[in-house]
Scaffold this motif. Structure first.
Motif, short mmCIF file in Angstrom:
data_model
loop_
_atom_site.label_atom_id
_atom_site.label_comp_id
_atom_site.label_asym_id
_atom_site.label_seq_id
_atom_site.Cartn_x
_atom_site.Cartn_y
_atom_site.Cartn_z
N VAL A 142 0.81 -1.26 0.17
CA VAL A 142 0.20 0.01 0.07
C VAL A 142 0.87 1.09 0.03
CG1 VAL A 142 -1.62 1.29 1.18
CG2 VAL A 142 -1.77 -1.26 1.02
N LEU A 143 1.93 1.25 0.91
CA LEU A 143 2.97 2.50 0.74
C LEU A 143 3.47 2.34 -0.50
CD1 LEU A 143 5.12 2.22 4.03
CD2 LEU A 143 3.74 4.33 3.33
N ALA A 144 3.99 1.56 -1.26
CA ALA A 144 4.38 1.69 -2.56
C ALA A 144 3.54 2.32 -3.59
CB ALA A 144 4.73 0.11 -3.09
N SER A 145 2.12 2.21 -3.19
CA SER A 145 1.13 2.95 -4.16
C SER A 145 1.17 4.41 -4.13
CB SER A 145 -0.04 2.50 -4.05
OG SER A 145 -0.67 2.71 -2.54
N LEU A 146 2.04 4.95 -3.19
CA LEU A 146 2.04 6.58 -3.19
C LEU A 146 3.03 6.93 -3.72
CD1 LEU A 146 1.10 6.67 0.69
CD2 LEU A 146 -0.24 7.71 -1.16
N THR A 147 3.00 8.22 -4.21
CA THR A 147 4.32 8.99 -4.60
C THR A 147 5.29 9.52 -3.55
OG1 THR A 147 3.15 10.96 -5.14
CG2 THR A 147 3.08 9.73 -6.88
N ALA A 148 6.32 10.02 -3.80
CA ALA A 148 6.94 10.66 -2.55
C ALA A 148 6.55 11.88 -1.99
CB ALA A 148 8.48 10.68 -3.32
N PRO A 149 5.69 12.73 -2.86
CA PRO A 149 5.20 13.87 -2.25
C PRO A 149 4.03 13.62 -1.52
CG PRO A 149 5.95 14.29 -4.70
CD PRO A 149 6.14 12.97 -4.39
#
Length: 893
Positions: free
Chosen positions: A306-313
């Motif tokens: 789930v974390l990997a689905s987010l962009t860095a910003p």
């Protein structure tokens, strides 16, 4: 458990060993999804099946010090058990168990106290402690587990933990480790078949073989209906099935870390509470699952995906919002989680401030390893440097503290510079670098600060400048009282008492009583214990034992300050040596050594070994004494007495052999190293040294005057032995009445130190017999009876020899037992009766010789005599004679 036969057998064997009193630590390592949790569950199942207690806890990211241990113990143990063996460790356990009586940290490393406390707490019955996700464990938990890896080997407690080996797994010396590998094709298919509950369709078999790569978690997900090629892709499919608001809420939960916390998700996302609850319900059971009252991620890898689905910003924004929500809530572990999130969001200054605050709190509560990790995350500012020096000093690494602080000292300014100088001076004092401490305190530029004055007094006391130390301590007391700094006032009072003790014991007592009153009034138990010990040391100058030392020991045990408990115990053991002799002192001395060793206090262990060496030497065991002295000499931070007294111990052994010519120079050698060291303890050997020198007729006047003009005569044992030496000198000078009077004074001073008095006056009576003064025979007879009763054959032999020289010989065969009438009629002596009793107990001649302090040849003679006098044919008949004689009326010597 498919493909884990060897691992399962190992776990079963270790659990089975708990029933036999064998424990330890087993660490199960492997990547996420490999089956670590399942193996731990099997350990718990097998333990419960054997009737063992099972405790479970889990580490979480930024969970704080001791989190998995606290969870496991608090969840299962409840109220404090009424176990006297836990008493010294309750304060340490109370720092992690709600409702227990905790206290401030004690000792150089509170981890040792907590580790031993847990070992004793759980060791009362067979226990398996299951701890998951230890790759997230804090440094203090890891240190406790490393301690337990050694401490549990002979205790019925097994710790089974899991950790991901692709993160930061604990490295625990002494722990067993098992590493789980991926399954091969046949075993992956077997796992899939069991998950499906039967045979697999061909497409599913191909999917498992082609996509799972032997990872058990992915095998299970593929069988459950997933078609994506990786776990991340499976999670992405399930996340896409949620509404946009639902996805945002799940992503915020992943950023927050740990288990999904619905109470914070509204504040982080701006969603209403109903929307948060609806999103979490929609995510079950494919992304999150319910376990009891808790909501958890389906697997740690699920959260990672789930974390990997987010962009860095996106991740940075959610991290900042999550940190603000955590800081606003202010729960027990929220600040550390918030600091980590602020760092992830790029707000390094805010993160560093929180990490520094948490590190200071850790230092106060004794979480020293966790504090070190927090300081590492706080950066490298001047405030961090001050706390790092403090930390290293608390952990007993004063040399590292001094080196690290000195490197940054020139770069600090203002109040930070002054604080760093003071911390470095404290480290220098711990290293006994007195001049360096003085320079640092002067550089701090705070001459009127009570903390600076106290340290300056300590730095003056160390090298023996007692007048300057007293002046500085007096100034520190005034400054501390004016500013209401009670702890610094107590510390200054203790230093002042030590300064004036040698010249004015009454004044020292008054100062210590003031410190005791102040500590009691303000609830400062550590300083109350210290004041009691100091007052107790004054009492043991006149008496072998002190009720105040007993009170200090009890209070130290109650508060977990085991260093002070060991000190009070060793002072009591020395009193036993002086009053009751070496046999009474050795056991308590060795107990002190064992406790000091367990808690890694080498200086106190050395003092205990020195005392035990006295007991061994006085019992005639030269080799045992030498081994203890060698061990003491090899310990770090040992007091000056450890280097000085070994020759004296050897001299005591020579003295008991009657070889005064060999004993005197050994005393010279050892006590010469203490002469002039005003801060050294007034050991009880000084008066005996003056007596030996006087008996030898070699510099006796000089030795007596040296002792007479020294603070060592504050102790009755030294003053009394000095009176005996004066009596010897007066008798030799032809003043018999004066000699007898001085001898009586020595007896009076040593009236409570029974064993030491008998030792010293037996030597003085040698001169009384030779020079014809006093009444030596009654005194020698009394001492001989005491020596024989305590089976101290060497001292008894000295007394017998002197009685013979005085014209009052004793029968050497005198034993300890009454002679029954039947044996007396056969001419059996009391010593032969002793031998007969031990023959009846089944002892060999050599064992009887050891028991009675006789030579084996002498025992052979006694046994032969018994056979002849009783008409017994062998030892079996002698045993029958002994049983019959005990039933005969009358007894005598």
């Amino acid at each position: 458990m498919v493909g884990r036969d060897a691992e399962t057998a190992l776990v079963h064997g270790l659990v089975d060993g708990v029933d036999d009193g064998r424990g330890g630590v087993l660490l199960v390592l492997g990547e996420a999804g490999i089956g670590k949790t399942r193996l731990l569950a099997e350990a718990a199942r097998h333990a419960r099946g054997r009737g063992l207690a099972v405790l479970t806890g889990r580490a979480v990211q930024s969970g704080g010090a001791y989190r998995p241990l606290a969870e496991a113990l608090a969840r299962h143990l409840g109220d404090e058990p009424d176990d006297p063996g836990l008493r010294p460790y309750r304060a340490a356990l109370g720092r992690i168990l709600p409702g227990w009586s905790g206290g401030p940290p004690a000792g150089p490393d509170p981890v040792l106290l907590l580790g031993e406390g847990i070992a004793r707490l759980l060791g009362g019955r067979g226990t398996v402690l299951v701890l998951e996700d230890l790759h997230w464990a804090d440094a203090d938990t890891r240190a406790v587990l490393e301690y337990l890896a050694g401490a549990l080997r002979d205790r019925p407690v097994l710790v089974v933990g899991s950790a991901r080996d692709d993160e930061d797994p604990p490295r625990l010396a002494g722990a067993r480790t098992v590493r789980l590998r991926r399954l091969d094709g046949p075993r992956a298919l077997e796992l899939a078949r069991r998950c499906a509950g039967g045979d697999l369709p061909a497409p599913v078999r191909e999917l498992v073989l082609g996509k799972s790569d032997g990872l058990p978690l992915l095998v299970e997900e593929l069988v459950a209906g997933g078609r994506a090629p990786t776990l991340a892709a499976l999670v992405a499919e399930r996340l896409a099935a949620l509404s946009p608001d639902g996805r945002r809420i799940l992503q915020a939960a992943a950023v927050l870390g740990g288990d999904p916390d619905w109470t914070l998700l509204g504040a982080v996302t701006g969603a209403a509470e109903d929307a948060v609850l609806a999103a979490l319900r929609a995510a079950q059971p494919r992304l999150v699952v319910t376990e009891g009252e808790a909501l958890r991620w389906r697997h740690a890898l699920t959260r990672d995906a789930v974390l990997a689905s987010l962009t860095a910003p996106e991740r940075a924004v959610l991290a900042r919002r999550s940190a603000d929500a955590l800081l606003a809530r202010g729960g027990p572990d929220d600040a550390e989680r918030a600091a980590g999130l602020l760092a992830a969001a790029g707000e390094r200054d805010r993160a560093a401030a929180v990490f520094l605050r948490l590190a200071r709190a850790g230092l106060v509560r004794g979480a020293l390893h966790d504090a070190a990790a927090l300081l590492d995350r706080a950066g490298a500012g001047p405030e961090v440097a001050v706390e790092r020096v403090r930390l290293l000093t608390l952990r007993g690494h004063a040399d590292e503290a001094l080196a690290e602080g000195s490197r940054v000292l020139d770069a600090t300014t203002g109040a930070d510079h002054a604080r760093l100088c003071v911390r470095l001076a404290d480290a220098a004092i711990a290293l006994r670098r007195w001049e360096e401490a003085d320079r640092l305190l002067h550089r701090a530029g705070r001459p009127d600060d009570p903390g600076v004055l106290v340290l300056a007094a300590d730095a003056a006391f160390g090298p023996g400048d007692l007048p300057r130390a007293a002046r500085l301590a007096t100034a520190a007391i005034a400054a501390a009282e004016a500013r209401g700094r009670v702890e610094e006032c107590c510390r200054a009072l203790v230093i002042l008492g030590r300064c004036v003790l040698r010249e004015d014991p009454a004044a020292a007592r008054s100062v210590y009583e003031r410190a005791l009153q102040l500590a009691a009034e303000h609830g400062l138990r550590p300083w109350r214990i210290t004041a009691l010990i100091q007052l107790g040391t004054i009492e043991v100058c006149a008496h072998p034992f002190s009720p105040l030392l007993a009170e200090a020991r009890e209070l130290a045990l109650d508060t977990g300050r085991l260093a002070e408990a060991v000190v009070a115990g060793l002072l009591h053991a020395e009193g036993l040596l002086l009053a009751d002799g070496p046999a009474a002192a050795e056991g308590p001395a060795r107990e002190g050594v064992a406790l000091a060793d367990r808690l890694r206090m080498p200086a106190l262990a050395a003092m205990g070994e020195l005392l035990a060496a006295h007991a061994r030497a006085l019992a005639g065991d030269r080799d045992g004494a030498a081994a203890l002295l060698a061990s003491a000499a090899g310990r770090a931070d040992a007091a000056v007495e450890i280097a000085a007294l070994p020759p004296v111990v050897r001299g005591l052994s020579a003295l008991l052999d009657g070889d005064l010519d060999a004993a005197a120079p050994l005393f010279d050698e050892g006590l010469g190293l203490l002469h002039g060291r005003r801060q050294a303890a007034p050991v009880p050997h000084w008066g005996l040294w003056a007596l030996l020198r006087t008996l030898a007729g070699d510099r006796g006047d000089e030795a007596r005057e040296q002792v007479r003009n020294s603070y060592v005569t504050l102790r009755a044992v030294n003053a009394g032995a000095l009176r005996y030496a004066d009596a010897v000198a007066a008798g030799r000078a032809g003043r018999p009445a004066e000699a007898a009077g001085l001898f009586a004074e020595g007896d009076a001073l040593l009236a409570e130190h029974h064993w030491w008095r008998r030792l010293c006056r037996t030597l003085a009576l040698r001169a009384a017999v030779a020079d014809g003064w006093g009444r030596p025979v009654p005194a020698l007879r009394a001492d001989l009876a005491a020596f024989e009763a305590s089976r101290e054959e060497r001292l008894a032999r000295l007394a017998r020899d002197l009685l013979r020289k005085a014209g009052a010989p004793t029968r050497r065969g005198r034993g300890h037992r009454a002679v029954p009438a039947l044996l007396r009629a056969a001419g059996v002596t009391s010593r032969e009766t002793d031998v007969l009793g031990l023959v009846a107990e089944g002892l060999t001649n050599r064992q009887i010789a050891d028991r009675l302090y006789l030579s084996p040849r002498t025992v052979d003679t006694h046994v032969a005599s018994l056979l002849a006098k009783t008409g017994a044919a062998d030892r079996h008949e002698l045993r029958r004679v002994e049983r019959t004689s005990r039933r005969s009326p009358g007894a005598g010597r």
